[in-house]
Design a protein around this motif. Structure first.
Motif, short mmCIF file in Angstrom:
data_model
loop_
_atom_site.label_atom_id
_atom_site.label_comp_id
_atom_site.label_asym_id
_atom_site.label_seq_id
_atom_site.Cartn_x
_atom_site.Cartn_y
_atom_site.Cartn_z
N VAL A 134 6.18 -4.33 -0.86
CA VAL A 134 5.24 -3.83 0.14
C VAL A 134 6.00 -3.29 1.34
CG1 VAL A 134 3.34 -4.46 1.68
CG2 VAL A 134 3.47 -5.46 -0.61
N SER A 135 5.58 -2.11 1.82
CA SER A 135 6.06 -1.61 3.10
C SER A 135 4.86 -1.44 4.02
CB SER A 135 6.80 -0.28 2.92
OG SER A 135 5.92 0.73 2.43
N HIS A 136 5.13 -1.16 5.30
CA HIS A 136 4.07 -1.04 6.29
C HIS A 136 4.27 0.27 7.06
CE1 HIS A 136 2.67 -5.19 5.60
NE2 HIS A 136 3.96 -5.47 5.45
N PRO A 137 3.78 1.39 6.50
CA PRO A 137 4.05 2.69 7.10
C PRO A 137 3.24 2.99 8.36
CG PRO A 137 2.62 2.94 5.21
CD PRO A 137 3.01 1.50 5.26
N ALA A 138 2.20 2.23 8.61
CA ALA A 138 1.36 2.44 9.80
C ALA A 138 0.69 1.12 10.15
CB ALA A 138 0.31 3.52 9.52
N PRO A 139 0.27 0.94 11.38
CA PRO A 139 -0.39 -0.31 11.77
C PRO A 139 -1.60 -0.60 10.88
CG PRO A 139 0.16 0.98 13.71
CD PRO A 139 0.44 1.86 12.53
N GLY A 140 -1.66 -1.84 10.40
CA GLY A 140 -2.80 -2.25 9.60
C GLY A 140 -2.80 -1.75 8.16
N VAL A 141 -1.65 -1.23 7.70
CA VAL A 141 -1.59 -0.61 6.37
C VAL A 141 -0.46 -1.21 5.55
CG1 VAL A 141 -1.29 1.56 5.09
CG2 VAL A 141 -2.50 1.55 7.29
N ARG A 142 -0.75 -1.55 4.31
CA ARG A 142 0.28 -1.94 3.33
C ARG A 142 0.43 -0.81 2.32
NH1 ARG A 142 -1.79 -6.56 0.14
NH2 ARG A 142 -3.82 -5.63 0.57
N LEU A 143 1.66 -0.50 1.94
CA LEU A 143 1.92 0.55 0.95
C LEU A 143 2.74 -0.02 -0.18
CD1 LEU A 143 2.01 3.44 -0.15
CD2 LEU A 143 3.92 3.90 1.41
N LEU A 144 2.22 0.13 -1.42
CA LEU A 144 2.96 -0.20 -2.63
C LEU A 144 3.21 1.13 -3.34
CD1 LEU A 144 1.16 -2.78 -1.91
CD2 LEU A 144 1.51 -3.44 -4.29
N ARG A 145 4.43 1.61 -3.26
CA ARG A 145 4.74 2.94 -3.77
C ARG A 145 5.34 2.87 -5.18
NH1 ARG A 145 5.06 7.71 -1.19
NH2 ARG A 145 5.19 6.81 0.92
N GLY A 146 4.69 3.58 -6.10
CA GLY A 146 5.26 3.74 -7.43
C GLY A 146 4.98 2.63 -8.41
N ALA A 147 3.79 2.04 -8.39
CA ALA A 147 3.41 1.06 -9.41
C ALA A 147 3.15 1.79 -10.72
CB ALA A 147 2.17 0.29 -8.97
N ARG A 173 3.93 5.74 -22.11
CA ARG A 173 3.63 6.35 -23.40
C ARG A 173 4.92 6.79 -24.07
NH1 ARG A 173 -0.49 8.35 -20.20
NH2 ARG A 173 -2.60 7.82 -20.87
N GLU A 174 4.99 6.63 -25.36
CA GLU A 174 6.17 7.08 -26.10
C GLU A 174 6.36 8.58 -25.92
OE1 GLU A 174 7.99 6.97 -30.64
OE2 GLU A 174 6.13 5.91 -30.16
N GLY A 175 7.56 8.98 -25.57
CA GLY A 175 7.87 10.39 -25.44
C GLY A 175 7.46 11.02 -24.14
N ALA A 176 6.97 10.23 -23.18
CA ALA A 176 6.51 10.77 -21.90
C ALA A 176 7.08 9.93 -20.77
CB ALA A 176 4.99 10.78 -21.84
N ARG A 177 7.16 10.53 -19.59
CA ARG A 177 7.65 9.78 -18.42
C ARG A 177 6.62 8.71 -18.03
NH1 ARG A 177 5.13 12.18 -13.45
NH2 ARG A 177 3.81 13.87 -14.19
N PRO A 178 7.08 7.62 -17.44
CA PRO A 178 6.12 6.65 -16.90
C PRO A 178 5.26 7.30 -15.83
CG PRO A 178 8.34 5.73 -16.97
CD PRO A 178 8.48 7.20 -17.25
N LEU A 179 4.00 6.94 -15.80
CA LEU A 179 3.08 7.43 -14.78
C LEU A 179 2.87 6.33 -13.75
CD1 LEU A 179 0.45 9.28 -16.98
CD2 LEU A 179 2.40 10.26 -15.77
N ALA A 180 2.95 6.72 -12.49
CA ALA A 180 2.90 5.74 -11.41
C ALA A 180 1.77 6.07 -10.44
CB ALA A 180 4.24 5.69 -10.66
N VAL A 181 1.44 5.10 -9.61
CA VAL A 181 0.39 5.25 -8.61
C VAL A 181 0.87 4.63 -7.31
CG1 VAL A 181 -0.74 3.14 -9.45
CG2 VAL A 181 -2.04 4.78 -8.07
N ASP A 182 0.61 5.31 -6.20
CA ASP A 182 0.85 4.74 -4.88
C ASP A 182 -0.44 4.07 -4.41
OD1 ASP A 182 3.38 5.84 -4.94
OD2 ASP A 182 2.87 7.54 -3.64
N LEU A 183 -0.29 2.93 -3.76
CA LEU A 183 -1.45 2.15 -3.31
C LEU A 183 -1.34 1.92 -1.81
CD1 LEU A 183 -1.22 -0.38 -6.23
CD2 LEU A 183 -3.05 1.29 -5.96
N TRP A 184 -2.28 2.49 -1.07
CA TRP A 184 -2.38 2.33 0.38
C TRP A 184 -3.51 1.33 0.63
CZ3 TRP A 184 0.61 5.59 3.70
CH2 TRP A 184 1.34 6.58 3.04
N LEU A 185 -3.17 0.17 1.16
CA LEU A 185 -4.13 -0.92 1.25
C LEU A 185 -4.28 -1.40 2.68
CD1 LEU A 185 -2.72 -2.99 -1.76
CD2 LEU A 185 -4.61 -1.35 -1.82
#
Length: 324
Positions: free
Chosen positions: A26-39, A44-56
């Protein structure tokens, strides 16, 4: 008599289940915000992993879990970054996702396979998987996926609309005993969708453009690269890739924003979607932004801010609990 070596345990080569992978730090890019980058949400076989950023938002003791906004980036289905809301919002400090988290929303910004990696409907399949992953990890993330809205700009608006409408159809099928699959995957509940200057009817895009601007027989257009063929040569694929053709009664409400002077995606595309939604009895608010070009070029900073605030108001209305 000695036996040969034991066979290699091939199950060890199988990809891990993204639902069980550890979440990023977890990082804190702004007051009152948690960021989980790249979950990672899909492997999938033969494809890059797909990720999601979560701003909480920061959790509150005894407070309710926040609703979810899923943002889908643009880029002509060919390029783009999951954390890019478009050029007119990039310089905001705090940025739009942090502002939404400060307003009490959890924001998920997922990758999806681009058209150079896979053809339609791979992109909406990815977004459906992202919704299922969010739902599976909702308790761990402390979010309420029963109140989820989608938002996308340009090509991302097209995918957000298509995902919303397909998600509604899948839920209807899952709730019909005669046609339900044996194990329907659990997923988020989509309660609304916002599109910004999005293509909505690939089949009829050429009709909406000025003469000479768009050739539906050109195999090099972004739409052709998404479909794997020029729209004129694959009308069935073009029709299936258009949100207009996927509208059915009972779909969640929409907010459709589009500039009147859009030189890339004609404003008629927004009108087509709004007309189809109204025709099916679906609640829709269509806002045609005067002098707005694609990506909100031509608008003042205040007018861009107004588009964002109108979007935020829609999110609040579509995620409010009954009685609130």
């Amino acid at each position: 008599m000695t036996s040969g070596p034991a066979p290699f345990p091939r199950h060890l080569l199988a990809p891990e289940d993204p639902v069980s992978l550890p979440l990023p730090p977890v990082s804190h890019p702004a007051p009152g915000v948690r960021l989980l980058r790249g979950a990672v949400y899909a492997l999938r076989e033969g494809a890059r992993p797909l990720a999601v950023d979560l701003w909480l938002p920061l959790p509150e003791e005894g407070g309710e879990a926040p609703p979810v906004v899923v943002f889908v980036h643009g880029g002509g289905w060919r390029t783009g970054r999951r954390d890019d809301p478009g050029p007119r919002l990039r310089a905001w400090r705090p940025g739009p996702f942090a502002r939404l988290a400060q307003a009490g929303f959890a924001v998920a910004c997922p990758d999806y396979r681009l058209s150079g990696e896979a053809l339609h409907p791979a992109q909406t399949d990815d977004l459906a998987e992202a919704l299922a992953w969010l739902h599976a990890r909702a308790r761990e993330l402390c979010v309420d996926t029963g109140r989820t809205v989608l938002w996308g700009e340009s090509a991302g608006g097209h995918l957000a609309a298509l995902t919303t409408l397909d998600h509604h159809l899948r839920r209807d099928e899952a709730h019909a005993p005669a046609t339900a699959p044996a194990t329907a995957p659990a997923s988020a509940t989509v309660t609304g969708c916002v599109t910004w200057y999005a293509p909505t009817d690939v089949e009829h895009l050429a009709e909406d453009c000025p003469p000479g601007r768009y050739d539906p027989r050109d195999p090099g257009t972004p739409e052709a690269l998404l479909l794997g063929a020029a729209p004129a040569d694959a009308p069935g694929r073009a029709r299936a890739a258009g949100p207009v053709a996927r509208v059915t009664p009972g779909a969640p409400p929409f907010l459709v924003l589009h500039g009147t002077d859009d030189a890339l995606i004609p404003v008629r595309q927004a009108v087509r979607l709004a007309d189809a939604l109204r025709g099916a009895g679906v609640e829709v608010e269509l806002r045609l932004v005067e002098r707005g070009d694609h990506l909100w070029v031509g608008l003042s900073d205040g007018e861009v801010e107004e588009c964002f605030l109108r979007t935020l108001a829609f999110f609040r209305a579509r995620t409010a609990r009954p009685g609130n």
